[in-house]
Design a protein around this motif. Structure first.
Motif, PDB file in Angstrom:
ATOM      1  N   GLY A 126       0.887  -1.156   0.000  1.00  0.00           N
ATOM      2  CA  GLY A 126       0.000   0.000   0.000  1.00  0.00           C
ATOM      3  C   GLY A 126       0.921   1.200   0.000  1.00  0.00           C
ATOM      4  N   VAL A 127       0.513   2.272   0.643  1.00  0.00           N
ATOM      5  CA  VAL A 127       1.369   3.461   0.628  1.00  0.00           C
ATOM      6  C   VAL A 127       1.946   3.723   2.025  1.00  0.00           C
ATOM      7  CG1 VAL A 127       0.315   4.491  -1.414  1.00  0.00           C
ATOM      8  CG2 VAL A 127      -0.660   4.943   0.837  1.00  0.00           C
ATOM      9  N   HIS A 128       2.851   4.704   2.069  1.00  0.00           N
ATOM     10  CA  HIS A 128       3.676   4.876   3.270  1.00  0.00           C
ATOM     11  C   HIS A 128       2.857   5.113   4.533  1.00  0.00           C
ATOM     12  CE1 HIS A 128       6.563   6.912   5.993  1.00  0.00           C
ATOM     13  NE2 HIS A 128       7.329   5.940   5.568  1.00  0.00           N
ATOM     14  N   PHE A 129       1.767   5.915   4.433  1.00  0.00           N
ATOM     15  CA  PHE A 129       1.031   6.195   5.671  1.00  0.00           C
ATOM     16  C   PHE A 129       0.423   4.902   6.247  1.00  0.00           C
ATOM     17  CE2 PHE A 129      -2.566   6.840   2.686  1.00  0.00           C
ATOM     18  CZ  PHE A 129      -3.563   6.100   3.318  1.00  0.00           C
ATOM     19  N   MET A 130       0.100   3.958   5.373  1.00  0.00           N
ATOM     20  CA  MET A 130      -0.466   2.681   5.846  1.00  0.00           C
ATOM     21  C   MET A 130       0.600   1.882   6.597  1.00  0.00           C
ATOM     22  SD  MET A 130      -2.706   1.616   2.536  1.00  0.00           S
ATOM     23  CE  MET A 130      -4.128   2.611   2.086  1.00  0.00           C
ATOM     24  N   ALA A 131       1.819   1.908   6.049  1.00  0.00           N
ATOM     25  CA  ALA A 131       2.917   1.191   6.717  1.00  0.00           C
ATOM     26  C   ALA A 131       3.216   1.854   8.066  1.00  0.00           C
ATOM     27  CB  ALA A 131       4.152   1.201   5.818  1.00  0.00           C
ATOM     28  N   GLU A 132       3.165   3.172   8.092  1.00  0.00           N
ATOM     29  CA  GLU A 132       3.390   3.867   9.371  1.00  0.00           C
ATOM     30  C   GLU A 132       2.325   3.482  10.393  1.00  0.00           C
ATOM     31  OE1 GLU A 132       5.669   8.145   9.111  1.00  0.00           O
ATOM     32  OE2 GLU A 132       3.505   8.117   8.997  1.00  0.00           O
ATOM     33  N   THR A 133       1.075   3.403   9.934  1.00  0.00           N
ATOM     34  CA  THR A 133      -0.003   3.016  10.853  1.00  0.00           C
ATOM     35  C   THR A 133       0.254   1.620  11.409  1.00  0.00           C
ATOM     36  OG1 THR A 133      -1.539   4.381   9.597  1.00  0.00           O
ATOM     37  CG2 THR A 133      -2.530   2.778  11.076  1.00  0.00           C
ATOM     38  N   SER A 134       0.693   0.705  10.546  1.00  0.00           N
ATOM     39  CA  SER A 134       1.016  -0.655  11.023  1.00  0.00           C
ATOM     40  C   SER A 134       2.133  -0.607  12.047  1.00  0.00           C
ATOM     41  CB  SER A 134       1.452  -1.544   9.854  1.00  0.00           C
ATOM     42  OG  SER A 134       0.355  -1.808   9.034  1.00  0.00           O
ATOM     43  N   LYS A 135       3.123   0.247  11.812  1.00  0.00           N
ATOM     44  CA  LYS A 135       4.248   0.343  12.748  1.00  0.00           C
ATOM     45  C   LYS A 135       3.781   0.930  14.091  1.00  0.00           C
ATOM     46  CE  LYS A 135       8.489   0.014  14.089  1.00  0.00           C
ATOM     47  NZ  LYS A 135       9.097  -1.307  14.303  1.00  0.00           N
ATOM     48  N   LEU A 136       2.898   1.932  14.007  1.00  0.00           N
ATOM     49  CA  LEU A 136       2.394   2.541  15.246  1.00  0.00           C
ATOM     50  C   LEU A 136       1.736   1.477  16.124  1.00  0.00           C
ATOM     51  CD1 LEU A 136       0.611   5.765  13.893  1.00  0.00           C
ATOM     52  CD2 LEU A 136       2.854   5.603  14.984  1.00  0.00           C
ATOM     53  N   LEU A 137       0.997   0.573  15.467  1.00  0.00           N
ATOM     54  CA  LEU A 137       0.246  -0.428  16.213  1.00  0.00           C
ATOM     55  C   LEU A 137       1.077  -1.664  16.549  1.00  0.00           C
ATOM     56  CD1 LEU A 137      -3.061  -0.053  14.172  1.00  0.00           C
ATOM     57  CD2 LEU A 137      -2.625   0.808  16.480  1.00  0.00           C
ATOM     58  N   ASN A 138       2.277  -1.754  15.957  1.00  0.00           N
ATOM     59  CA  ASN A 138       3.172  -2.896  16.195  1.00  0.00           C
ATOM     60  C   ASN A 138       4.599  -2.410  16.395  1.00  0.00           C
ATOM     61  OD1 ASN A 138       1.537  -5.509  15.503  1.00  0.00           O
ATOM     62  ND2 ASN A 138       0.979  -3.995  13.957  1.00  0.00           N
ATOM     63  N   PRO A 139       4.829  -1.640  17.462  1.00  0.00           N
ATOM     64  CA  PRO A 139       6.171  -1.032  17.598  1.00  0.00           C
ATOM     65  C   PRO A 139       7.300  -2.055  17.671  1.00  0.00           C
ATOM     66  CG  PRO A 139       4.784  -0.591  19.535  1.00  0.00           C
ATOM     67  CD  PRO A 139       3.907  -1.245  18.531  1.00  0.00           C
ATOM     68  N   ASN A 140       6.986  -3.283  18.088  1.00  0.00           N
ATOM     69  CA  ASN A 140       8.066  -4.262  18.228  1.00  0.00           C
ATOM     70  C   ASN A 140       8.220  -5.182  17.020  1.00  0.00           C
ATOM     71  OD1 ASN A 140       8.635  -3.276  20.781  1.00  0.00           O
ATOM     72  ND2 ASN A 140       6.954  -4.494  21.657  1.00  0.00           N
ATOM     73  N   LYS A 141       7.435  -4.945  15.989  1.00  0.00           N
ATOM     74  CA  LYS A 141       7.555  -5.785  14.791  1.00  0.00           C
ATOM     75  C   LYS A 141       8.316  -5.038  13.702  1.00  0.00           C
ATOM     76  CE  LYS A 141       3.762  -8.804  15.599  1.00  0.00           C
ATOM     77  NZ  LYS A 141       2.447  -8.548  16.123  1.00  0.00           N
ATOM     78  N   THR A 142       8.855  -5.813  12.770  1.00  0.00           N
ATOM     79  CA  THR A 142       9.511  -5.189  11.617  1.00  0.00           C
ATOM     80  C   THR A 142       8.437  -4.908  10.566  1.00  0.00           C
ATOM     81  OG1 THR A 142      11.484  -6.475  12.062  1.00  0.00           O
ATOM     82  CG2 THR A 142      11.285  -5.537   9.850  1.00  0.00           C
ATOM     83  N   VAL A 143       8.316  -3.648  10.177  1.00  0.00           N
ATOM     84  CA  VAL A 143       7.346  -3.292   9.139  1.00  0.00           C
ATOM     85  C   VAL A 143       8.121  -2.849   7.894  1.00  0.00           C
ATOM     86  CG1 VAL A 143       5.459  -1.742   8.478  1.00  0.00           C
ATOM     87  CG2 VAL A 143       5.582  -2.635  10.820  1.00  0.00           C
ATOM     88  N   LEU A 144       7.838  -3.528   6.786  1.00  0.00           N
ATOM     89  CA  LEU A 144       8.545  -3.230   5.535  1.00  0.00           C
ATOM     90  C   LEU A 144       7.584  -2.655   4.509  1.00  0.00           C
ATOM     91  CD1 LEU A 144      10.455  -6.637   5.128  1.00  0.00           C
ATOM     92  CD2 LEU A 144      11.326  -4.523   6.189  1.00  0.00           C
ATOM     93  N   ILE A 145       8.109  -1.756   3.681  1.00  0.00           N
ATOM     94  CA  ILE A 145       7.330  -1.302   2.522  1.00  0.00           C
ATOM     95  C   ILE A 145       8.215  -1.540   1.290  1.00  0.00           C
ATOM     96  CG2 ILE A 145       8.039   1.153   2.751  1.00  0.00           C
ATOM     97  CD1 ILE A 145       5.047   1.759   1.791  1.00  0.00           C
ATOM     98  N   PRO A 146       7.668  -2.164   0.255  1.00  0.00           N
ATOM     99  CA  PRO A 146       8.506  -2.512  -0.895  1.00  0.00           C
ATOM    100  C   PRO A 146       9.016  -1.306  -1.680  1.00  0.00           C
ATOM    101  CG  PRO A 146       6.569  -3.920  -0.794  1.00  0.00           C
ATOM    102  CD  PRO A 146       6.343  -2.817   0.200  1.00  0.00           C
ATOM    103  N   ASP A 147       8.423  -0.146  -1.501  1.00  0.00           N
ATOM    104  CA  ASP A 147       8.954   1.062  -2.141  1.00  0.00           C
ATOM    105  C   ASP A 147       8.675   2.252  -1.229  1.00  0.00           C
ATOM    106  OD1 ASP A 147       9.471   3.369  -3.646  1.00  0.00           O
ATOM    107  OD2 ASP A 147       9.065   2.314  -5.537  1.00  0.00           O
ATOM    108  N   MET A 148       9.739   2.786  -0.673  1.00  0.00           N
ATOM    109  CA  MET A 148       9.616   3.876   0.293  1.00  0.00           C
ATOM    110  C   MET A 148       8.989   5.131  -0.326  1.00  0.00           C
ATOM    111  SD  MET A 148      10.114   4.095   3.422  1.00  0.00           S
ATOM    112  CE  MET A 148      11.291   3.801   4.701  1.00  0.00           C
TER     113      MET A 148
END
Ligand code: 13P
Ligand code: SF4
Length: 359
Positions: free
Chosen positions: A102-124
């Protein structure tokens, strides 16, 4: 695979389409054959297999937005949905790694909710014109201008902006969130059209920002009238990021998932989804017999995500999305406030304004 196509695959750097892969992937191809041309499948299939194998090895899950292309949506995604569903699912994910298609803000939202997980986005670089339209500083200035007025922020924003907000919303819960605050006036940022569309459904006064989605702002009311002229029985579904005059012309307005549910449940004979165009392909794969008229407005940011980039992302564990912990704590509070306030409403039924009015 013929020698010529093997050579072509090797020359292009693409993965090889072997008879074993062809056999293993055949049932999947059957499901998507009406939306992915046969000639493209030998390119996609080896990537789908490699990504799914690597996902298991790395205990990763792929979250994909409804606008991703069919080979991603149907081929490698573990969880698909609209922005609200992806945020809710991100909070529940049981894996070490989340790959956000998806897009960067979606990846950020996932990171906010999973601070201890690795969140990757295939294109920054997968951004969003709405997220780019406003900064945290803009929100602080708005608060100075409108003291005491709560800030309702569309999830299509950076973590910095969410951190300055009281609560988030998505297109599927915006009215519900605005009304949940029990106030007469709210600031609703950054999507001007979403704010205007929400204002028509509530007595709460909405003060809007001037952000626009570059995909949805291109639709016009005249275009919708032209569809109806050419196809008298067509059902028109529109996303609330469209200009209000476009939403007015539609039979139904709702989030991407609300539109998908509409088609799956009501099976209109002919439909046009006034939104990003990959979505029609994704739904068409699952709804044979429904005729889709497809205006092709592509989101260039969503389209940055491809199978080769997803594979590369998993192989190299890049690009990792991080959020400053102090910003993250405040931004998370806004997202969690939204999740708490948004009951599992029957979205398709509540947003079906025109059909409700005529019932
Ligand atoms: P929803 O999927 O939440 O409707 O959002 C649409 C969109 O534009 C996401 O970028
Ligand atoms: Fe942003 Fe619009 Fe693309 Fe969604 S479709 S990511 S709102 S630019």
């Amino acid at each position: 695979m013929t020698t010529t196509s093997k050579t072509a695959a090797a020359e292009s750097g693409a993965l090889e389409y072997t008879p074993e892969i062809a056999k293993e992937m055949a049932p999947l191809y059957e499901r998507v054959a009406n939306v992915i041309p046969e000639i493209e499948w030998p390119f996609h299939a080896p990537y789908i297999k490699a990504i799914n194998d690597l996902k298991r090895e790395k205990n990763a899950v792929i979250l994909a937005h409804n606008y991703q292309t069919p080979e991603i949506f149907h081929g490698v995604a573990d969880i698909v949905g609209d922005s609200l569903q992806l945020a809710k699912e991100a909070a529940e994910v049981d894996a070490d790694v989340i790959v956000q298609c998806g897009v960067h803000f979606m990846a950020e939202t996932s990171k906010l909710l999973n601070p201890n997980k690795t969140v990757l986005i295939p294109d920054m670089k997968a951004g969003c014109s709405l997220a780019a339209s406003i900064t945290g500083r803009d929100v602080r200035l708005l608060r100075e201008k409108y003291p005491g007025v709560p800030v309702v922020t569309y999830v299509n924003t950076s973590a910095d902006v969410k951190a300055e907000s009281d609560i988030c919303c998505t297109s599927s819960n915006a009215v519900q969130i605005v009304e949940s605050l029990g106030v007469d006036r709210v600031l609703m940022i950054p999507d001007e059209y979403l704010a205007l569309n929400v204002a028509k459904q509530t007595d709460v006064e909405i003060i809007a920002w001037h952000g626009r989605c570059e995909v949805h702002e291109r639709f016009s009311a005249e275009e919708i009238r032209n569809y109806r002229e050419g196809h008298p029985n067509i059902i028109v579904l529109a996303h609330p990021e469209c200009p209000p005059e476009v939403v007015e012309e539609a039979d139904f307005a709702g989030s991407t998932s609300a539109m998908i549910n509409y088609v799956k449940e009501r099976r209109p004979r002919q439909v046009v989804m006034v939104t990003e165009c990959s979505m029609s392909d994704n739904v068409a794969a699952e709804t044979p017999g429904v005729d889709f008229i497809r205006p092709c407005n592509l989101c260039p940011h969503m389209k940055r995500i491809t199978l080769p980039k997803i594979l590369h992302s998993l192989q190299t564990m890049t690009d990792e999305v991080t959020v400053d912990p102090i910003v993250a704590e405040r931004a998370r509070a806004s997202v969690e406030a939204m999740i708490e306030a948004s009951a599992p409403a029957p979205i398709a039924a509540t947003l079906d304004h025109r059909l409700q009015a005529s019932a």
